[in-house]
Design a protein around this motif. Structure first.
Motif, mmCIF file in Angstrom:
data_model
loop_
_atom_site.group_PDB
_atom_site.id
_atom_site.type_symbol
_atom_site.label_atom_id
_atom_site.label_comp_id
_atom_site.label_asym_id
_atom_site.label_seq_id
_atom_site.Cartn_x
_atom_site.Cartn_y
_atom_site.Cartn_z
ATOM 1 N N GLN A 4 24.705 69.249 -44.027
ATOM 2 C CA GLN A 4 25.368 69.733 -42.826
ATOM 3 C C GLN A 4 25.572 71.230 -42.880
ATOM 4 O O GLN A 4 25.373 71.934 -41.897
ATOM 5 N N LYS A 5 25.920 71.716 -44.050
ATOM 6 C CA LYS A 5 26.137 73.153 -44.199
ATOM 7 C C LYS A 5 24.841 73.920 -43.980
ATOM 8 O O LYS A 5 24.823 74.945 -43.321
ATOM 9 N N SER A 6 23.727 73.402 -44.518
ATOM 10 C CA SER A 6 22.458 74.098 -44.387
ATOM 11 C C SER A 6 21.982 74.110 -42.949
ATOM 12 O O SER A 6 21.410 75.082 -42.477
ATOM 13 N N ILE A 7 22.214 73.026 -42.215
ATOM 14 C CA ILE A 7 21.782 72.955 -40.827
ATOM 15 C C ILE A 7 22.558 73.949 -39.970
ATOM 16 O O ILE A 7 22.047 74.470 -38.991
ATOM 17 N N ARG A 8 23.814 74.210 -40.333
ATOM 18 C CA ARG A 8 24.632 75.120 -39.535
ATOM 19 C C ARG A 8 24.256 76.578 -39.737
ATOM 20 O O ARG A 8 24.725 77.434 -38.997
ATOM 21 N N ARG A 9 23.434 76.872 -40.723
ATOM 22 C CA ARG A 9 23.080 78.272 -40.962
ATOM 23 C C ARG A 9 22.332 78.847 -39.764
ATOM 24 O O ARG A 9 21.485 78.197 -39.170
ATOM 25 N N ARG A 10 22.650 80.076 -39.438
ATOM 26 C CA ARG A 10 22.031 80.717 -38.280
ATOM 27 C C ARG A 10 21.700 82.166 -38.625
ATOM 28 O O ARG A 10 22.180 82.712 -39.624
ATOM 29 N N GLY A 11 20.923 82.786 -37.779
ATOM 30 C CA GLY A 11 20.675 84.218 -37.860
ATOM 31 C C GLY A 11 20.159 84.686 -39.199
ATOM 32 O O GLY A 11 19.242 84.111 -39.778
ATOM 33 N N ASP A 12 20.777 85.764 -39.694
ATOM 34 C CA ASP A 12 20.311 86.401 -40.926
ATOM 35 C C ASP A 12 20.397 85.461 -42.122
ATOM 36 O O ASP A 12 19.518 85.474 -42.990
ATOM 37 N N GLU A 13 21.438 84.647 -42.170
ATOM 38 C CA GLU A 13 21.599 83.747 -43.313
ATOM 39 C C GLU A 13 20.435 82.762 -43.388
ATOM 40 O O GLU A 13 19.862 82.522 -44.462
ATOM 41 N N PHE A 36 6.083 72.523 -42.735
ATOM 42 C CA PHE A 36 7.511 72.604 -42.442
ATOM 43 C C PHE A 36 8.318 71.846 -43.496
ATOM 44 O O PHE A 36 9.403 72.276 -43.881
ATOM 45 N N GLY A 37 7.779 70.731 -43.935
ATOM 46 C CA GLY A 37 8.493 69.932 -44.923
ATOM 47 C C GLY A 37 8.706 70.678 -46.220
ATOM 48 O O GLY A 37 9.802 70.655 -46.795
ATOM 49 N N GLN A 38 7.671 71.371 -46.699
ATOM 50 C CA GLN A 38 7.782 72.142 -47.943
ATOM 51 C C GLN A 38 8.799 73.273 -47.800
ATOM 52 O O GLN A 38 9.621 73.502 -48.681
ATOM 53 N N ILE A 39 8.714 73.983 -46.684
ATOM 54 C CA ILE A 39 9.619 75.119 -46.464
ATOM 55 C C ILE A 39 11.057 74.632 -46.321
ATOM 56 O O ILE A 39 11.987 75.210 -46.899
ATOM 57 N N ALA A 40 11.253 73.569 -45.559
ATOM 58 C CA ALA A 40 12.602 73.044 -45.352
ATOM 59 C C ALA A 40 13.220 72.590 -46.669
ATOM 60 O O ALA A 40 14.386 72.880 -46.954
ATOM 61 N N GLU A 41 12.444 71.885 -47.479
ATOM 62 C CA GLU A 41 12.958 71.407 -48.761
ATOM 63 C C GLU A 41 13.317 72.571 -49.678
ATOM 64 O O GLU A 41 14.378 72.580 -50.308
ATOM 65 N N ALA A 42 12.433 73.594 -49.740
ATOM 66 C CA ALA A 42 12.681 74.743 -50.613
ATOM 67 C C ALA A 42 13.880 75.556 -50.149
ATOM 68 O O ALA A 42 14.622 76.121 -50.957
ATOM 69 N N ALA A 43 14.078 75.616 -48.819
ATOM 70 C CA ALA A 43 15.187 76.396 -48.259
ATOM 71 C C ALA A 43 16.473 75.594 -48.149
ATOM 72 O O ALA A 43 17.495 76.104 -47.688
ATOM 73 N N LYS A 44 16.396 74.297 -48.549
ATOM 74 C CA LYS A 44 17.552 73.398 -48.481
ATOM 75 C C LYS A 44 18.115 73.308 -47.059
ATOM 76 O O LYS A 44 19.320 73.438 -46.810
ATOM 77 N N THR A 45 17.189 73.107 -46.131
ATOM 78 C CA THR A 45 17.579 72.871 -44.741
ATOM 79 C C THR A 45 16.783 71.671 -44.246
ATOM 80 O O THR A 45 16.090 71.013 -45.025
ATOM 81 N N SER A 46 16.892 71.345 -42.980
ATOM 82 C CA SER A 46 16.178 70.182 -42.449
ATOM 83 C C SER A 46 14.972 70.623 -41.625
ATOM 84 O O SER A 46 14.956 71.713 -41.057
ATOM 85 N N ARG A 47 13.976 69.750 -41.552
ATOM 86 C CA ARG A 47 12.793 70.067 -40.757
ATOM 87 C C ARG A 47 13.149 70.224 -39.282
ATOM 88 O O ARG A 47 12.528 71.014 -38.569
ATOM 89 N N SER A 48 14.145 69.473 -38.825
ATOM 90 C CA SER A 48 14.525 69.557 -37.409
ATOM 91 C C SER A 48 15.009 70.954 -37.047
ATOM 92 O O SER A 48 14.789 71.430 -35.927
ATOM 93 N N VAL A 49 15.665 71.642 -38.000
ATOM 94 C CA VAL A 49 16.112 73.020 -37.763
ATOM 95 C C VAL A 49 14.907 73.911 -37.492
ATOM 96 O O VAL A 49 14.922 74.772 -36.601
#
Length: 200
Positions: A4-13, A36-49
């Motif tokens: 949830q925290k990773s999905i809320r990240r916006r902008g520069d963060e 997208f899956g590789q990038i999302a996993e590495a960035a600890k965010t979701s693909r939907s973001v």
């Protein structure tokens, strides 16, 4: 909770986390093979973001590197330009300031940005910030040449292509001379390339 925290990240963060993750991934995977899956996993965010904001990985990668090169495209460094009293001095000042921006951004970011741009074969997805930057660069050169004329220097009539030459030179130099560009090299570019183009 972490998700949830990773999905809320916006902008520069969000962009910083995506850049860090993508930069590490590219040591293992080519740009064209990244998902997208590789990038999302590495960035600890979701693909939907990622899917909500970028239609393709090309668009995502372009935005990541455009973000990291923001200072270059904003062109705010051009505000530091002063009338040095000669065209030679003005051009040397321009190249010196431009180079300082490239040094700050880092050659790897610049190289990756232009590599990604090369994938846009018909140039149909050029970021708007890039187009605006070109206009700013051209206007800065027009001002430099007008100042030279007002001082009585004999300036040649040149095209828009020629007005981009100082910036194109710096770009090429940074793509092929990753070991660094010193002040002597910049002076050589001014004396042997730029002055013959712009001055009678």
């Amino acid at each position: 909770m972490d998700e949830q925290k990773s999905i809320r990240r916006r902008g520069d963060e969000l962009m910083e986390s995506l850049f860090d993750a993508t930069f590490k991934l590219m040591n293992e995977v080519k740009h064209t093979n990244l998902t997208f899956g590789q990038i999302a996993e590495a960035a600890k965010t979701s693909r939907s973001v990622l899917y909500r904001r970028w239609p393709t990985t090309f668009d995502l990668l372009q935005d990541i590197y455009t973000y990291k090169a923001k200072k270059l495209f904003d062109g705010e460094f051009l505000d530091k330009l002063e009338d040095t009293g000669s065209l030679r001095g003005d051009l040397n000042q321009l190249l010196t300031i431009c180079q300082s921006v490239y040094d700050e951004i880092g050659s790897e970011v610049i190289i990756n940005y232009y590599y990604i741009r090369l994938q846009d074969k018909d140039n149909s997805r050029e970021p708007q910030v890039h187009t605006k930057a070109v206009n700013k660069f051209v206007e800065a050169m027009k001002t430099i040449l007008e100042n030279a004329k007002s001082r009585g220097e004999n300036i040649k009539v040149t095209s828009g292509v020629a007005l981009m030459l100082p910036f194109d030179l710096i770009r090429i130099e940074n793509l092929v001379r990753m070991q660094g560009i010193d002040s002597k090299r910049l002076e050589t570019l001014v004396d042997e390339i730029l002055l013959p183009v712009f001055k009678e």
